[in-house]
Scaffold this motif. Structure first.
Motif, PDB file in Angstrom:
ATOM      1  N   ASP A 191       0.897  -1.146   0.000  1.00 45.78           N
ATOM      2  CA  ASP A 191       0.000   0.000   0.000  1.00 45.78           C
ATOM      3  C   ASP A 191       0.940   1.201   0.000  1.00 45.78           C
ATOM      4  O   ASP A 191       1.567   1.508   1.007  1.00 45.78           O
ATOM      5  N   ILE A 192       1.055   1.834  -1.134  1.00 44.70           N
ATOM      6  CA  ILE A 192       2.166   2.761  -1.331  1.00 44.70           C
ATOM      7  C   ILE A 192       1.693   3.987  -2.100  1.00 44.70           C
ATOM      8  O   ILE A 192       0.756   3.898  -2.893  1.00 44.70           O
ATOM      9  N   GLY A 193       2.296   5.123  -1.831  1.00 40.29           N
ATOM     10  CA  GLY A 193       1.925   6.364  -2.495  1.00 40.29           C
ATOM     11  C   GLY A 193       2.004   6.247  -4.004  1.00 40.29           C
ATOM     12  O   GLY A 193       2.883   5.572  -4.542  1.00 40.29           O
ATOM     13  N   GLU A 194       1.067   6.890  -4.671  1.00 41.02           N
ATOM     14  CA  GLU A 194       0.929   6.785  -6.132  1.00 41.02           C
ATOM     15  C   GLU A 194       2.223   7.037  -6.901  1.00 41.02           C
ATOM     16  O   GLU A 194       2.518   6.373  -7.880  1.00 41.02           O
ATOM     17  N   LYS A 195       3.004   7.988  -6.412  1.00 44.54           N
ATOM     18  CA  LYS A 195       4.246   8.357  -7.105  1.00 44.54           C
ATOM     19  C   LYS A 195       5.253   7.214  -7.135  1.00 44.54           C
ATOM     20  O   LYS A 195       6.126   7.174  -7.976  1.00 44.54           O
ATOM     21  N   ARG A 196       5.134   6.321  -6.137  1.00 47.79           N
ATOM     22  CA  ARG A 196       6.140   5.263  -6.015  1.00 47.79           C
ATOM     23  C   ARG A 196       5.627   3.903  -6.493  1.00 47.79           C
ATOM     24  O   ARG A 196       6.366   2.928  -6.514  1.00 47.79           O
ATOM     25  N   VAL A 197       4.349   3.867  -6.882  1.00 51.60           N
ATOM     26  CA  VAL A 197       3.731   2.586  -7.255  1.00 51.60           C
ATOM     27  C   VAL A 197       4.428   1.914  -8.449  1.00 51.60           C
ATOM     28  O   VAL A 197       4.689   0.708  -8.426  1.00 51.60           O
ATOM     29  N   MET A 234      14.051   1.091   0.283  1.00 46.92           N
ATOM     30  CA  MET A 234      14.690   2.264  -0.312  1.00 46.92           C
ATOM     31  C   MET A 234      13.685   3.093  -1.113  1.00 46.92           C
ATOM     32  O   MET A 234      13.818   4.298  -1.223  1.00 46.92           O
ATOM     33  N   LEU A 235      12.676   2.428  -1.655  1.00 45.39           N
ATOM     34  CA  LEU A 235      11.632   3.134  -2.426  1.00 45.39           C
ATOM     35  C   LEU A 235      10.582   3.768  -1.517  1.00 45.39           C
ATOM     36  O   LEU A 235       9.990   4.787  -1.835  1.00 45.39           O
ATOM     37  N   MET A 236      10.321   3.096  -0.391  1.00 40.89           N
ATOM     38  CA  MET A 236       9.177   3.448   0.443  1.00 40.89           C
ATOM     39  C   MET A 236       9.395   4.689   1.311  1.00 40.89           C
ATOM     40  O   MET A 236      10.506   4.982   1.714  1.00 40.89           O
ATOM     41  N   LYS A 237       8.303   5.366   1.566  1.00 43.51           N
ATOM     42  CA  LYS A 237       8.281   6.408   2.592  1.00 43.51           C
ATOM     43  C   LYS A 237       7.780   5.709   3.838  1.00 43.51           C
ATOM     44  O   LYS A 237       6.583   5.366   3.927  1.00 43.51           O
ATOM     45  N   GLU A 238       8.645   5.496   4.794  1.00 43.77           N
ATOM     46  CA  GLU A 238       8.259   4.642   5.915  1.00 43.77           C
ATOM     47  C   GLU A 238       7.092   5.185   6.748  1.00 43.77           C
ATOM     48  O   GLU A 238       6.380   4.428   7.382  1.00 43.77           O
ATOM     49  N   GLU A 239       6.892   6.482   6.716  1.00 42.20           N
ATOM     50  CA  GLU A 239       5.803   7.034   7.528  1.00 42.20           C
ATOM     51  C   GLU A 239       4.432   6.878   6.886  1.00 42.20           C
ATOM     52  O   GLU A 239       3.411   7.031   7.551  1.00 42.20           O
ATOM     53  N   SER A 240       4.414   6.539   5.602  1.00 41.71           N
ATOM     54  CA  SER A 240       3.106   6.405   4.970  1.00 41.71           C
ATOM     55  C   SER A 240       2.917   5.076   4.220  1.00 41.71           C
ATOM     56  O   SER A 240       1.813   4.572   4.124  1.00 41.71           O
TER      57      SER A 240
END
Lengths: 87, 87
Positions: free
Chosen positions: B8-14, B51-57
């Motif tokens: 479940d990841i922010g659209e920019k990083r999908v 490395m791709l993920m924003k850990e807070e979201s």
């Protein structure tokens, strides 16, 4: 029986599907649920889900394990759901 | 080891996450993957994902089973992915 349920469903029907699944299972992430459920309750859930779904576009995947201990769950990053252990 | 991976990841990083996961696993639905993987390869995948993920979201859940036969998969509605058996 322990199951993991994942759906991919049109936006218009997401709210109803979420509400339905929450009645039977614990929400763990976005469109992912888990929990102990009986065969009878699972059949009930699937029938209700099918009534909501557009079969030509929506999809529901259920992974079933006879025992939860056969599955390890690891969460990386933010924990979203209601249950689950942070590893 | 057989795993189910759900993100479940922010659209920019999908896009990047999808590409990464496809290198290691089979895509079965939306943000859901499955497949046989070694401990070493899984560690590699997790490191690259982090490395791709924003850990807070962003969030990534991995269900591990020592044996695929311990899990039954049932697909209701449209089958999306590359593999899998229709039940």
């Amino acid at each position: 029986m322990y199951i993991i349920l994942v759906y991919d469903i049109g936006e218009k029907r997401v709210g109803k599907m979420l509400k339905l699944c929450r009645k039977y299972l614990s929400w763990i992430q976005n469109s992912v649920f888990e929990g102990e459920i009986t065969e009878v309750k699972l059949k009930e859930l699937k029938m209700k889900a099918l009534m909501l779904m557009k079969e030509e576009s929506d999809s529901l995947i259920i992974f079933k394990s006879r025992n939860e201990r056969w599955l390890d769950k690891e969460i990386v990053g933010k924990e979203r759901g209601e249950t689950g252990n942070f590893l």
